[in-house]
Motif scaffolding. Structure first.
Motif: not given
Ligand code: PLP
Length: 218
Positions: A20, A192-193, A208, A150, A217, A210-211
Protein backbone atom coordinates in the motif's frame (compact mmCIF):
# COMPACT_ATOMS: atom_id res chain seq x y z
CA UNK A 1 10.26 -4.49 7.88
CA UNK A 2 12.19 -5.39 4.75
CA UNK A 3 10.23 -6.22 1.61
CA UNK A 4 12.39 -9.29 1.03
CA UNK A 5 11.65 -10.62 4.52
CA UNK A 6 7.91 -10.25 3.99
CA UNK A 7 8.14 -11.97 0.58
CA UNK A 8 10.01 -14.80 2.32
CA UNK A 9 7.41 -15.01 5.08
CA UNK A 10 4.61 -15.29 2.52
CA UNK A 11 6.27 -18.03 0.50
CA UNK A 12 4.88 -20.84 2.62
CA UNK A 13 1.37 -19.34 2.49
CA UNK A 14 -1.41 -18.88 -0.02
CA UNK A 15 -1.27 -15.10 0.54
CA UNK A 16 -0.12 -12.37 -1.82
CA UNK A 17 1.24 -8.98 -0.84
CA UNK A 18 -0.40 -5.75 -1.96
CA UNK A 19 2.06 -3.01 -1.03
CA UNK A 20 0.00 0.00 0.00
CA UNK A 21 1.90 2.96 -1.41
CA UNK A 22 -0.59 5.76 -0.74
CA UNK A 23 1.11 9.10 0.02
CA UNK A 24 4.50 7.60 -0.90
CA UNK A 25 6.64 9.02 -3.72
CA UNK A 26 7.19 7.31 -7.07
CA UNK A 27 10.91 6.75 -6.36
CA UNK A 28 10.05 4.54 -3.41
CA UNK A 29 7.53 2.56 -5.46
CA UNK A 30 10.08 2.18 -8.26
CA UNK A 31 12.57 0.84 -5.72
CA UNK A 32 10.07 -1.78 -4.55
CA UNK A 33 9.32 -2.61 -8.18
CA UNK A 34 13.02 -3.12 -8.86
CA UNK A 35 13.09 -5.53 -5.92
CA UNK A 36 10.32 -7.63 -7.45
CA UNK A 37 7.08 -6.21 -6.07
CA UNK A 38 4.33 -5.88 -8.71
CA UNK A 39 1.11 -5.33 -6.74
CA UNK A 40 0.53 -1.89 -5.25
CA UNK A 41 -2.52 -0.42 -3.52
CA UNK A 42 -3.78 3.15 -3.53
CA UNK A 43 -6.83 4.75 -1.96
CA UNK A 44 -7.19 7.99 -3.93
CA UNK A 45 -8.23 8.10 -7.56
CA UNK A 46 -6.16 11.09 -8.62
CA UNK A 47 -3.03 9.85 -6.91
CA UNK A 48 -3.48 6.42 -8.46
CA UNK A 49 -3.99 7.87 -11.96
CA UNK A 50 -0.84 10.00 -11.61
CA UNK A 51 1.23 7.05 -10.40
CA UNK A 52 -0.07 4.83 -13.20
CA UNK A 53 1.13 7.41 -15.73
CA UNK A 54 4.57 7.75 -14.18
CA UNK A 55 5.47 4.17 -13.28
CA UNK A 56 6.06 0.88 -15.17
CA UNK A 57 3.01 -0.36 -17.03
CA UNK A 58 3.16 -3.92 -15.74
CA UNK A 59 2.36 -2.88 -12.18
CA UNK A 60 -0.91 -4.35 -10.89
CA UNK A 61 -2.72 -1.38 -9.39
CA UNK A 62 -5.22 -2.17 -6.66
CA UNK A 63 -7.79 0.40 -5.63
CA UNK A 64 -8.50 0.02 -1.92
CA UNK A 65 -10.20 3.29 -0.91
CA UNK A 66 -13.75 4.54 -0.83
CA UNK A 67 -14.87 5.00 -4.42
CA UNK A 68 -17.25 7.67 -5.71
CA UNK A 69 -19.22 6.98 -8.86
CA UNK A 70 -18.01 10.10 -10.66
CA UNK A 71 -14.37 9.00 -10.30
CA UNK A 72 -14.58 5.43 -11.56
CA UNK A 73 -13.88 6.54 -15.14
CA UNK A 74 -10.34 7.70 -14.25
CA UNK A 75 -9.18 4.26 -13.10
CA UNK A 76 -11.32 2.04 -15.35
CA UNK A 77 -8.78 1.91 -18.21
CA UNK A 78 -6.08 0.22 -16.14
CA UNK A 79 -7.08 -0.80 -12.60
CA UNK A 80 -6.20 -4.44 -11.79
CA UNK A 81 -8.57 -5.03 -8.88
CA UNK A 82 -11.04 -2.84 -7.00
CA UNK A 83 -11.17 -4.02 -3.38
CA UNK A 84 -13.76 -1.56 -2.16
CA UNK A 85 -17.05 -2.16 -3.95
CA UNK A 86 -19.49 -1.35 -1.17
CA UNK A 87 -22.77 -0.76 -3.00
CA UNK A 88 -24.55 -1.88 -6.13
CA UNK A 89 -24.42 1.63 -7.58
CA UNK A 90 -20.62 1.47 -7.71
CA UNK A 91 -20.66 -1.92 -9.37
CA UNK A 92 -23.03 -0.54 -11.99
CA UNK A 93 -20.70 2.33 -12.73
CA UNK A 94 -17.64 0.06 -12.86
CA UNK A 95 -19.50 -2.16 -15.32
CA UNK A 96 -20.35 0.82 -17.52
CA UNK A 97 -16.82 2.21 -17.58
CA UNK A 98 -15.29 -1.22 -18.09
CA UNK A 99 -17.55 -1.72 -21.09
CA UNK A 100 -16.43 1.61 -22.55
CA UNK A 101 -12.84 0.43 -22.16
CA UNK A 102 -13.67 -2.99 -23.61
CA UNK A 103 -12.53 -4.81 -20.53
CA UNK A 104 -13.78 -6.81 -17.58
CA UNK A 105 -12.77 -5.37 -14.22
CA UNK A 106 -12.19 -7.67 -11.25
CA UNK A 107 -13.83 -6.51 -8.02
CA UNK A 108 -14.11 -7.52 -4.39
CA UNK A 109 -17.18 -6.88 -2.29
CA UNK A 110 -16.20 -4.92 0.79
CA UNK A 111 -17.84 -6.01 4.02
CA UNK A 112 -18.33 -4.12 7.20
CA UNK A 113 -16.82 -6.42 9.83
CA UNK A 114 -15.44 -3.91 12.33
CA UNK A 115 -17.20 -2.35 15.24
CA UNK A 116 -16.71 1.24 14.15
CA UNK A 117 -19.80 2.91 12.79
CA UNK A 118 -18.04 4.89 10.10
CA UNK A 119 -16.60 2.01 8.09
CA UNK A 120 -18.01 1.37 4.65
CA UNK A 121 -19.21 -1.94 3.36
CA UNK A 122 -22.02 -4.38 2.74
CA UNK A 123 -23.51 -6.72 5.28
CA UNK A 124 -24.40 -10.21 4.10
CA UNK A 125 -28.08 -9.44 3.51
CA UNK A 126 -27.22 -6.41 1.39
CA UNK A 127 -24.71 -8.38 -0.63
CA UNK A 128 -27.26 -11.11 -1.25
CA UNK A 129 -29.74 -8.52 -2.43
CA UNK A 130 -27.15 -7.12 -4.82
CA UNK A 131 -26.15 -10.54 -6.16
CA UNK A 132 -29.78 -11.48 -6.74
CA UNK A 133 -30.68 -8.22 -8.46
CA UNK A 134 -31.40 -8.15 -12.14
CA UNK A 135 -29.09 -5.15 -12.39
CA UNK A 136 -26.13 -7.25 -11.29
CA UNK A 137 -27.09 -10.32 -13.25
CA UNK A 138 -27.04 -8.35 -16.48
CA UNK A 139 -23.52 -7.03 -15.92
CA UNK A 140 -20.97 -8.42 -18.34
CA UNK A 141 -17.96 -6.25 -17.59
CA UNK A 142 -17.37 -6.87 -13.90
CA UNK A 143 -16.16 -10.08 -12.31
CA UNK A 144 -16.49 -10.51 -8.56
CA UNK A 145 -13.49 -12.48 -7.37
CA UNK A 146 -13.96 -12.35 -3.60
CA UNK A 147 -14.38 -10.22 -0.51
CA UNK A 148 -12.50 -7.58 1.45
CA UNK A 149 -12.74 -6.31 4.99
CA UNK A 150 -10.98 -4.32 7.67
CA UNK A 151 -10.91 -5.40 11.29
CA UNK A 152 -11.35 -3.03 14.21
CA UNK A 153 -8.17 -1.12 15.05
CA UNK A 154 -7.44 -2.63 18.46
CA UNK A 155 -4.86 -4.58 20.47
CA UNK A 156 -7.53 -7.16 21.25
CA UNK A 157 -6.29 -10.01 19.05
CA UNK A 158 -9.26 -12.24 19.80
CA UNK A 159 -11.62 -9.59 18.57
CA UNK A 160 -9.63 -9.09 15.38
CA UNK A 161 -9.56 -12.84 14.85
CA UNK A 162 -13.34 -13.11 15.29
CA UNK A 163 -13.87 -10.37 12.73
CA UNK A 164 -11.61 -12.07 10.19
CA UNK A 165 -13.43 -15.34 10.85
CA UNK A 166 -16.70 -13.56 10.18
CA UNK A 167 -15.39 -12.35 6.83
CA UNK A 168 -14.21 -15.84 5.99
CA UNK A 169 -17.70 -17.20 6.72
CA UNK A 170 -19.24 -14.52 4.51
CA UNK A 171 -16.87 -15.57 1.74
CA UNK A 172 -17.86 -19.24 2.15
CA UNK A 173 -21.56 -18.39 2.13
CA UNK A 174 -21.34 -16.31 -1.01
CA UNK A 175 -19.20 -18.92 -2.69
CA UNK A 176 -21.70 -21.63 -1.94
CA UNK A 177 -24.76 -19.63 -2.93
CA UNK A 178 -23.61 -17.61 -5.94
CA UNK A 179 -20.15 -18.65 -7.13
CA UNK A 180 -20.01 -22.40 -6.56
CA UNK A 181 -18.99 -23.18 -10.13
CA UNK A 182 -16.70 -20.15 -10.51
CA UNK A 183 -13.09 -20.89 -9.51
CA UNK A 184 -12.11 -17.24 -9.90
CA UNK A 185 -14.15 -16.43 -6.77
CA UNK A 186 -11.28 -17.18 -4.39
CA UNK A 187 -9.94 -13.99 -2.83
CA UNK A 188 -10.17 -12.85 0.77
CA UNK A 189 -8.46 -9.49 1.11
CA UNK A 190 -7.82 -8.99 4.81
CA UNK A 191 -4.88 -8.01 6.98
CA UNK A 192 -2.91 -4.77 7.33
CA UNK A 193 0.37 -3.88 9.05
CA UNK A 194 -0.95 -4.46 12.55
CA UNK A 195 -2.95 -7.62 12.04
CA UNK A 196 -1.70 -9.44 8.94
CA UNK A 197 -0.38 -12.47 10.81
CA UNK A 198 -3.81 -13.16 12.27
CA UNK A 199 -5.38 -12.58 8.84
CA UNK A 200 -3.10 -15.17 7.23
CA UNK A 201 -3.97 -17.69 9.93
CA UNK A 202 -7.64 -17.07 9.17
CA UNK A 203 -7.30 -17.63 5.44
CA UNK A 204 -6.38 -14.30 3.89
CA UNK A 205 -5.29 -14.54 0.25
CA UNK A 206 -4.22 -10.90 0.00
CA UNK A 207 -2.75 -8.70 2.68
CA UNK A 208 -2.66 -4.93 2.19
CA UNK A 209 0.47 -3.64 3.88
CA UNK A 210 1.59 -0.02 4.08
CA UNK A 211 3.30 1.42 7.12
CA UNK A 212 5.48 -1.50 8.20
CA UNK A 213 7.01 -1.57 4.71
CA UNK A 214 7.14 2.08 3.71
CA UNK A 215 7.30 3.73 7.12
CA UNK A 216 4.60 5.77 8.82
CA UNK A 217 2.41 8.11 6.77
CA UNK A 218 2.15 11.80 7.65
C1 PLP B 1 -3.95 2.39 4.28
C2 PLP B 1 -4.67 1.11 4.09
C3 PLP B 1 -4.02 -0.12 4.30
C4 PLP B 1 -2.60 -0.23 4.81
O1 PLP B 1 -2.55 0.12 6.15
P1 PLP B 1 -1.21 -0.08 7.04
O2 PLP B 1 -1.73 -0.16 8.42
O3 PLP B 1 -0.35 1.09 6.78
O4 PLP B 1 -0.58 -1.35 6.61
C5 PLP B 1 -4.73 -1.27 4.05
N1 PLP B 1 -6.00 -1.24 3.61
C6 PLP B 1 -6.65 -0.10 3.40
C7 PLP B 1 -8.05 -0.14 2.91
C8 PLP B 1 -6.01 1.11 3.63
O5 PLP B 1 -6.67 2.26 3.42
Amino acid sequence: MKLEDLHEELKATNTRLVAVSKTKPNELIQDFYDRGQRDFGENRVQELADKFEALPKDINWHFIGHLQTNKVKYIAPFVHLIHSVDRLKILKEVNKRARQNERVIDCLLQFHIAEEESKFGFDLAEAREAMESETYQKMEHVRIVGVMGMATFTDDHDKVRREFQALRRIFEQLKQDYFADQPHFKEISMGMSGDYKIAIEEGSTMIRIGSILFGPRK
